[in-house]
Design an enzyme around this catalytic site. Structure first.
Site, PDB file in Angstrom:
ATOM      1  N   HIS A  77       0.832  -1.207   0.000  1.00 46.70           N
ATOM      2  CA  HIS A  77       0.000   0.000   0.000  1.00 46.70           C
ATOM      3  C   HIS A  77       0.867   1.258   0.000  1.00 46.70           C
ATOM      4  O   HIS A  77       0.724   2.140  -0.857  1.00 46.70           O
ATOM      5  CB  HIS A  77      -0.912  -0.024   1.235  1.00 46.70           C
ATOM      6  CG  HIS A  77      -1.735   1.207   1.414  1.00 46.70           C
ATOM      7  ND1 HIS A  77      -3.068   1.256   1.114  1.00 46.70           N
ATOM      8  CD2 HIS A  77      -1.406   2.448   1.840  1.00 46.70           C
ATOM      9  CE1 HIS A  77      -3.532   2.475   1.352  1.00 46.70           C
ATOM     10  NE2 HIS A  77      -2.531   3.230   1.800  1.00 46.70           N
ATOM     11  N   GLU A  78       1.772   1.329   0.962  1.00 48.02           N
ATOM     12  CA  GLU A  78       2.618   2.528   1.052  1.00 48.02           C
ATOM     13  C   GLU A  78       3.493   2.671  -0.179  1.00 48.02           C
ATOM     14  O   GLU A  78       3.769   3.781  -0.643  1.00 48.02           O
ATOM     15  CB  GLU A  78       3.483   2.478   2.315  1.00 48.02           C
ATOM     16  CG  GLU A  78       2.693   2.526   3.612  1.00 48.02           C
ATOM     17  CD  GLU A  78       1.701   3.670   3.672  1.00 48.02           C
ATOM     18  OE1 GLU A  78       1.990   4.754   3.117  1.00 48.02           O
ATOM     19  OE2 GLU A  78       0.616   3.490   4.241  1.00 48.02           O
ATOM     20  N   HIS A 129       1.747   4.570  -2.823  1.00 50.23           N
ATOM     21  CA  HIS A 129       1.884   6.028  -2.705  1.00 50.23           C
ATOM     22  C   HIS A 129       3.234   6.474  -3.266  1.00 50.23           C
ATOM     23  O   HIS A 129       3.335   7.489  -3.955  1.00 50.23           O
ATOM     24  CB  HIS A 129       1.814   6.455  -1.236  1.00 50.23           C
ATOM     25  CG  HIS A 129       0.445   6.395  -0.624  1.00 50.23           C
ATOM     26  ND1 HIS A 129      -0.663   6.984  -1.207  1.00 50.23           N
ATOM     27  CD2 HIS A 129       0.012   5.836   0.535  1.00 50.23           C
ATOM     28  CE1 HIS A 129      -1.719   6.774  -0.422  1.00 50.23           C
ATOM     29  NE2 HIS A 129      -1.341   6.081   0.632  1.00 50.23           N
ATOM     30  N   HIS A 167       3.175   6.487  -6.950  1.00 54.53           N
ATOM     31  CA  HIS A 167       2.380   7.622  -7.411  1.00 54.53           C
ATOM     32  C   HIS A 167       3.279   8.865  -7.503  1.00 54.53           C
ATOM     33  O   HIS A 167       3.243   9.611  -8.482  1.00 54.53           O
ATOM     34  CB  HIS A 167       1.212   7.834  -6.433  1.00 54.53           C
ATOM     35  CG  HIS A 167       0.126   8.742  -6.927  1.00 54.53           C
ATOM     36  ND1 HIS A 167      -0.910   9.133  -6.115  1.00 54.53           N
ATOM     37  CD2 HIS A 167      -0.095   9.347  -8.110  1.00 54.53           C
ATOM     38  CE1 HIS A 167      -1.733   9.929  -6.795  1.00 54.53           C
ATOM     39  NE2 HIS A 167      -1.249  10.080  -8.008  1.00 54.53           N
TER      40      HIS A 167
HETATM   41 ZN   LIG Z   1      -2.506   5.323   2.202  1.00 51.20          ZN
END
Ligand SMILES: [Zn+2]
Length: 712
Positions: free
Chosen positions: A496-497, A500, A503
């Site tokens: 998940h991290e 980011h 992104h």
């Molecule tokens: Zn998050």
């Protein structure tokens, strides 16, 4: 559903992203100097001391105000270049100092640093108001925004202009002088309260522990947890004892495995009462004041409530739309909890020890049901989940989807010996893309949970600037030389991290204010939640989920059982999250009523029909998302909003010929989502990717809830 305790720290915590060259006084204070060294410059971690922060922030704010004064006083007619673009270029020193300051705040928060934070938080807030309340500056921004010449700007430049104008208006640029003065007072007081709130939670997480001295108190705990508790005891000068620390990463496993119901209850009470114990670290009075000030500020700004103000520039647009989504999911989630509890009681009865499930029992019996129903033991999975191998797996996924290569580098300073750095390059062209910093382990002074922090955002309007980004988590460091084994849930958080981070790294825009993760709050969790899906692909598991002793890949039968169990426990996960999200929204829809947080929480949960067996994931007195800044206030629903989009986007992959590794879908994902930052409306970006708007049905399928509702 996987609601992560994660959030994004924006590159610059201030209203405006950063900028401006000058280097007055930089010789003395390393924080003020341009970042030097390789990769377009890197933060000067080796030279920073706590004493540098206050003078550096003061000098950088003064310099930024002088820059802004100059832009505002420009005798030439306002143009995009001499106003909007000039604003993008100013305040660089402040951006750099604030970045390092935010790193210390989150990961190196000593009592000395905490004192600096208490001093500086209100002054930084006042600085932000000085910028947005500069009338000459706002007149120029408004003139550019309203000028017919904007048609000659690029779409990105038009969006940037709109964003400046909107941000200034939303921050009160059109108010009269007395209202502006009051607004600034409110913001400064709020900043002080936010700092106090976070420091109180951190104090309860650091100071409170459960010390175990008798081996009988370790009953049921897996060896890894016992070892971690022994290490924590060692670090706290309690040799021969075992310490359960007051953070989620140590409480959750304790609640899952301890067969000592009395100790589970004690651990649970310690954790859920953070910030709610009376005395110096109690947060209730601060919350009441924060809510009152937020309501007053919303009224000043012309909005019915704080929630209306916050939601206006989110994808949801209005609190009503966010509430509608939450309510649509709440009912099936509660129904699922009833089934989950019934399953638990059945398992307990079959073992000859009938139980009336209490909140400190939920994880314990949930694990028993998981074993009974899916033949899945988390402790069988863990030996295959080595932190460092999974990191390699993430790198491999980034290579497949984004064409990135990761190489460790040793020539970059770090702020703590646990931090490591990798260079990211474009595989096809060899172009340098950025740096990825990794700070994986828990330590005193580091806040709990996991998060991404952008140290520097990509931009190119004054020459190419590359991304510096970090991932932070709180894994418990094992014994020296031993691999760190993590749970399936933690592995998902890791991905998940990293989503980011990707992104940020994928960003390809002109202006820093629109770069990378600088998107709407309820859209920003979509790229990260989407990336979680690659963990369970056979390509990753077979190569990277290997046994730490034998090197064997995780058996397919075990993977099948993990998959089969993927909708297991979604009642609990959804309800504990949604209870927090609904309380957050209702607190901020309550207007100017004086709120007693404990009473409000109790009453709201009763009205919602909260199951007795579950507590909110973040109770109000410890709800850092909502009370340590404005960031996720009236915004915790964002994870669900983003997950509607995530589930729908994941189906774009699974319906394609190449599945999650389909090259065409991956290309559309990069082009329309990951690389565009905030240069286009997110709804439009999503339509380019998917060919239509997101639909809620995919989310309901993903969580194993009945479908039948529509819209989002
Ligand atoms: Zn998050």
């Amino acid at each position: 559903m996987r609601m992560r305790d994660t959030f994004i720290i924006p590159g610059a915590a201030l209203v405006l992203t950063a900028a401006a060259a000058g280097s007055t006084g930089a010789q003395q204070n390393p924080l003020l100097a341009e970042w030097s060294g390789p990769y377009g410059g890197v933060p000067p971690f080796g030279q920073v001391g706590v004493e540098h922060f206050q003078p550096a922030l003061e000098a950088a704010m003064a310099q930024s105000l002088a820059d802004i004064e100059r832009i505002a006083a420009n005798p030439e007619a306002p143009t995009f270049q001499n106003t909007i673009e000039a604003m993008e270029g100013e305040g660089r020193a402040l951006g750099r100092v604030s970045t390092v300051y935010s790193i210390w705040s989150g990961t190196m928060n000593t009592p000395e640093f905490a004192a600096v934070e208490r001093e500086m938080a209100p002054r930084l807030a006042a600085f932000g108001d000085q910028v947005t309340q500069n009338e000459a500056l706002f007149r120029r921004i408004a003139a550019v925004y309203q000028s017919p010449d904007t048609t000659r700007l690029t779409p990105e430049q038009r969006r940037l202009t709109w964003r400046y104008y909107t941000n200034f208006v939303r921050a009160g640029a059109r108010l009269d002088a007395p209202a502006k003065a009051r607004l600034s007072e409110i913001n400064q007081r709020l900043a002080a309260l936010y700092t106090q709130f976070s420091q109180n939670v951190l104090a309860d997480e650091t100071d409170q522990t459960m010390v175990l001295r008798d081996t009988a108190e370790l009953a049921g705990l897996p060896a890894s947890l016992v070892a971690a508790a022994a290490a924590a005891a060692q670090a706290r000068n309690e040799p021969g004892a075992w310490v359960i620390t007051n953070t989620r990463s140590s409480i959750d496993p304790f609640l899952t495995y301890s067969t000592r119901r009395d100790l589970r209850e004690r651990a649970w009470r310690m954790f859920v009462n953070r910030g709610d114990n009376g005395g110096a670290h109690d947060n209730n009075a601060a919350i009441t004041e924060i809510l009152r000030l937020r309501a007053e500020r919303a009224t000043l700004l012309g909005y019915p409530t704080h929630a209306h103000w916050r939601l206006e520039n989110a994808m949801a647009g209005t609190p009503e739309r966010a509430m509608q989504l939450m309510e649509a999911v709440w009912t099936p989630a509660v129904a699922r909890v009833r089934q989950e509890v019934a399953d638990m009681e059945q398992v307990a009865a079959a073992e000859g020890t009938p139980v009336d499930v209490q909140p400190w029992d939920y994880r314990f019996y949930m694990e028993k049901v998981r074993k009974a129903r899916y033949d899945l033991d988390q402790n069988q999975v863990k030996p295959y989940l080595q932190l460092e191998r999974l990191r390699e797996g993430m790198f491999w996924v980034a290579g497949e989807l984004f064409g990135f290569d990761f190489t460790p580098v040793a020539d970059v300073p770090v702020y703590h010996p646990d931090v490591r750095v990798w260079e990211v390059k474009d595989r096809a062209t060899g172009r340098h893309v950025g740096l990825w910093y990794f700070d994986p382990y828990a330590r005193p002074g580091k806040r709990s949970g996991a998060w991404m922090n952008a140290y520097r955002s990509q931009e190119r309007f004054q020459g190419e600037v590359t991304t510096l980004v970090s991932n932070n988590s709180n894994f418990v460091k094992g014994a020296p030389g031993e691999p760190v084994l993590i749970s399936w849930d933690d592995a998902r958080t890791l991905f998940h991290e990293f989503g980011h981070a990707l992104h940020g790294l994928s960003s390809s825009v002109s202006y820093p204010s629109l770069s990378g993760t600088a998107v709407a709050r309820d859209y920003v969790e979509f790229p990260s939640q989407l990336l979680e899906h690659w963990l369970s692909t056979p390509q990753v598991l077979q190569r990277f989920a290997t046994h730490y002793q034998t090197g064997e890949p995780i058996p397919q039968a075990l993977v099948d059982r993990i998959e089969a169990a993927s909708t297991f426990n979604q009642g609990f996960a959804t309800v504990e999250y949604l209870a927090s999200a609904l309380v957050d929204m209702k607190l901020h829809l309550a207007g100017s009523a004086t709120i007693d947080p404990d009473a409000f929480e109790r009453q709201t949960l009763a009205e919602l029909g909260m199951p007795d067996e579950i507590v909110m994931r973040h109770r109000t007195p410890q709800f850092g998302h909502v009370f340590s800044s404005d960031g996720y206030s009236a915004g915790y629903y964002s994870y669900l909003w983003s997950d509607v989009i995530t589930a729908d986007a994941a189906e774009a992959f699974t319906q394609a010929p190449g599945g999650l590794y389909d090259a065409d879908v991956a290309r559309r994902l990069r082009e329309s989502i990951f690389s565009v930052g905030n240069t286009i409306d997110p709804a439009e970006g999503y339509r380019r990717f998917r060919g239509r708007d997101p639909q809620i049905e995919a989310l309901m399928r993903k969580r194993g809830f009945p479908t039948g509702t529509s819209g989002n």
